[in-house]
Design a protein around this motif. Structure first.
Motif, PDB file in Angstrom:
ATOM      1  N   GLU A   2      31.843  32.513  35.931  1.00  0.00           N
ATOM      2  CA  GLU A   2      30.941  33.299  35.118  1.00  0.00           C
ATOM      3  C   GLU A   2      31.758  34.130  34.127  1.00  0.00           C
ATOM      4  OE1 GLU A   2      27.430  35.004  37.280  1.00  0.00           O
ATOM      5  OE2 GLU A   2      28.658  34.477  39.013  1.00  0.00           O
ATOM      6  N   SER A   3      31.249  34.189  32.893  1.00  0.00           N
ATOM      7  CA  SER A   3      32.019  34.825  31.827  1.00  0.00           C
ATOM      8  C   SER A   3      32.341  36.287  32.116  1.00  0.00           C
ATOM      9  CB  SER A   3      31.256  34.702  30.503  1.00  0.00           C
ATOM     10  OG  SER A   3      29.972  35.308  30.597  1.00  0.00           O
ATOM     11  N   PHE A   4      31.430  36.999  32.767  1.00  0.00           N
ATOM     12  CA  PHE A   4      31.683  38.429  32.985  1.00  0.00           C
ATOM     13  C   PHE A   4      32.827  38.660  33.968  1.00  0.00           C
ATOM     14  CE2 PHE A   4      29.016  37.834  36.706  1.00  0.00           C
ATOM     15  CZ  PHE A   4      29.488  38.768  37.611  1.00  0.00           C
ATOM     16  N   LEU A   5      33.191  37.621  34.755  1.00  0.00           N
ATOM     17  CA  LEU A   5      34.307  37.776  35.681  1.00  0.00           C
ATOM     18  C   LEU A   5      35.626  37.966  34.940  1.00  0.00           C
ATOM     19  CD1 LEU A   5      33.499  35.204  38.514  1.00  0.00           C
ATOM     20  CD2 LEU A   5      33.272  37.692  38.565  1.00  0.00           C
ATOM     21  N   ILE A   6      35.712  37.427  33.720  1.00  0.00           N
ATOM     22  CA  ILE A   6      36.922  37.644  32.914  1.00  0.00           C
ATOM     23  C   ILE A   6      37.105  39.133  32.660  1.00  0.00           C
ATOM     24  CG2 ILE A   6      38.027  37.182  30.688  1.00  0.00           C
ATOM     25  CD1 ILE A   6      36.438  34.571  30.556  1.00  0.00           C
ATOM     26  N   VAL A   7      36.014  39.805  32.314  1.00  0.00           N
ATOM     27  CA  VAL A   7      36.055  41.245  32.070  1.00  0.00           C
ATOM     28  C   VAL A   7      36.414  41.980  33.354  1.00  0.00           C
ATOM     29  CG1 VAL A   7      34.732  43.251  31.293  1.00  0.00           C
ATOM     30  CG2 VAL A   7      34.352  41.015  30.225  1.00  0.00           C
ATOM     31  N   ILE A 100      40.809  51.106  30.112  1.00  0.00           N
ATOM     32  CA  ILE A 100      40.376  49.708  30.172  1.00  0.00           C
ATOM     33  C   ILE A 100      39.594  49.430  31.446  1.00  0.00           C
ATOM     34  CG2 ILE A 100      41.179  47.319  30.377  1.00  0.00           C
ATOM     35  CD1 ILE A 100      43.533  48.124  28.547  1.00  0.00           C
ATOM     36  N   ASP A 101      40.094  49.934  32.580  1.00  0.00           N
ATOM     37  CA  ASP A 101      39.392  49.619  33.829  1.00  0.00           C
ATOM     38  C   ASP A 101      38.043  50.327  33.916  1.00  0.00           C
ATOM     39  OD1 ASP A 101      39.401  51.959  35.828  1.00  0.00           O
ATOM     40  OD2 ASP A 101      41.523  51.888  35.412  1.00  0.00           O
ATOM     41  N   VAL A 102      37.955  51.561  33.442  1.00  0.00           N
ATOM     42  CA  VAL A 102      36.673  52.267  33.473  1.00  0.00           C
ATOM     43  C   VAL A 102      35.616  51.530  32.649  1.00  0.00           C
ATOM     44  CG1 VAL A 102      35.448  54.344  32.712  1.00  0.00           C
ATOM     45  CG2 VAL A 102      37.582  54.556  33.964  1.00  0.00           C
ATOM     46  N   VAL A 103      35.987  51.132  31.444  1.00  0.00           N
ATOM     47  CA  VAL A 103      35.040  50.463  30.555  1.00  0.00           C
ATOM     48  C   VAL A 103      34.695  49.063  31.075  1.00  0.00           C
ATOM     49  CG1 VAL A 103      34.664  49.597  28.223  1.00  0.00           C
ATOM     50  CG2 VAL A 103      35.809  51.795  28.565  1.00  0.00           C
ATOM     51  N   SER A 104      35.708  48.314  31.491  1.00  0.00           N
ATOM     52  CA  SER A 104      35.471  46.960  31.992  1.00  0.00           C
ATOM     53  C   SER A 104      34.551  46.968  33.200  1.00  0.00           C
ATOM     54  CB  SER A 104      36.804  46.290  32.368  1.00  0.00           C
ATOM     55  OG  SER A 104      37.658  46.166  31.261  1.00  0.00           O
ATOM     56  N   PHE A 105      34.840  47.850  34.147  1.00  0.00           N
ATOM     57  CA  PHE A 105      34.023  47.917  35.357  1.00  0.00           C
ATOM     58  C   PHE A 105      32.608  48.410  35.056  1.00  0.00           C
ATOM     59  CE2 PHE A 105      38.061  48.465  38.068  1.00  0.00           C
ATOM     60  CZ  PHE A 105      38.156  47.097  38.249  1.00  0.00           C
ATOM     61  N   SER A 106      32.464  49.271  34.063  1.00  0.00           N
ATOM     62  CA  SER A 106      31.128  49.745  33.693  1.00  0.00           C
ATOM     63  C   SER A 106      30.280  48.584  33.161  1.00  0.00           C
ATOM     64  CB  SER A 106      31.226  50.848  32.645  1.00  0.00           C
ATOM     65  OG  SER A 106      31.911  51.976  33.154  1.00  0.00           O
ATOM     66  N   ILE A 107      30.893  47.734  32.359  1.00  0.00           N
ATOM     67  CA  ILE A 107      30.182  46.561  31.835  1.00  0.00           C
ATOM     68  C   ILE A 107      29.799  45.625  32.969  1.00  0.00           C
ATOM     69  CG2 ILE A 107      30.419  44.487  30.418  1.00  0.00           C
ATOM     70  CD1 ILE A 107      32.251  46.125  28.573  1.00  0.00           C
ATOM     71  N   VAL A 108      30.736  45.354  33.876  1.00  0.00           N
ATOM     72  CA  VAL A 108      30.456  44.467  35.005  1.00  0.00           C
ATOM     73  C   VAL A 108      29.341  45.038  35.876  1.00  0.00           C
ATOM     74  CG1 VAL A 108      31.403  43.481  37.129  1.00  0.00           C
ATOM     75  CG2 VAL A 108      32.773  43.484  35.035  1.00  0.00           C
TER      76      VAL A 108
END
Length: 207
Positions: A2-7, A100-108
């Protein structure tokens, strides 16, 4: 995949590095370093999955823990800690990886919440928990005041990213490109907020 797993994987790697640096600063041994990196990288996701009633992704797939181990090992080999033992909060590599991790995890978190049909409040809350949960667990473990409570726009960026993704999703913009653009926007906003020392209004206590 799944594409969001890249994030999410980008977030795990970044969070593992920030957890590694934090633990080195606190003079933790190897086990302490791994636990700090593990909690930073995967703690928010575990809390997210528990809240939405989803099987714990970190414990049903090998990749998350392998990424944590790989990121910690690579950080040690590259000596990222040598220039960050003192003044960690001012280290660009720590600030950047943490953003990066805060934003990435928020999107996920927002993606997962939408997949479970949550409304706007649920999506924003899960994005927030996923975004800052691991950092809070790390700070509590290492006896630090959570960055969420004393660093401007840390939690605010997480909430904002979750809210924006909710809106974009319902407008039909929910692909991987949207995620990367939103991720870049969130990271830049977080870095600007940090270096400009932006703060939300405070209520001062008076006797």
């Amino acid at each position: 995949m799944e594409s969001f797993l890249i994030v999410e994987y980008i977030g795990i790697i970044s969070a593992s590095i920030s957890g590694f640096l934090f633990a080195v600063r606190r003079a933790c041994d190897l086990l302490g370093i791994f636990i700090a990196a593990f909690l930073t990288a995967l703690g928010g996701g575990i809390m997210r999955d528990m809240l939405v009633g989803r099987e714990l992704y970190s414990f049903t797939h090998y990749m998350p823990v392998l990424l944590v181990l790989g990121a910690v090992l690579l950080s040690a080999v590259l000596g990222l800690h040598k220039s960050s033992r003192k003044g960690l909060e001012k280290s660009l590599i720590f600030i950047a990886t943490d953003a990066i991790d805060v934003v990435s995890f928020s999107i996920v978190g927002a993606v997962v919440a939408l997949g479970f049909g949550l409304n706007i409040f649920g999506v924003v809350l899960i994005a927030f928990v996923n975004g800052v949960g691991g950092g809070i667990l790390r700070d509590v473990l290492l006896n630090e005041i959570p960055w969420l409570l004393n660093t401007g726009f840390y939690g605010t960026v997480s909430l904002l990213v979750g809210l924006i993704y909710f809106g974009l999703y319902h407008l039909g913009f929910d692909g991987i490109i949207t995620m990367f653009v939103l991720c870049a926007f969130g990271v830049v906003l977080r870095l600007i907020a940090y270096y400009k020392n932006w703060q939300l209004p405070k209520i001062n206590y008076e006797n």
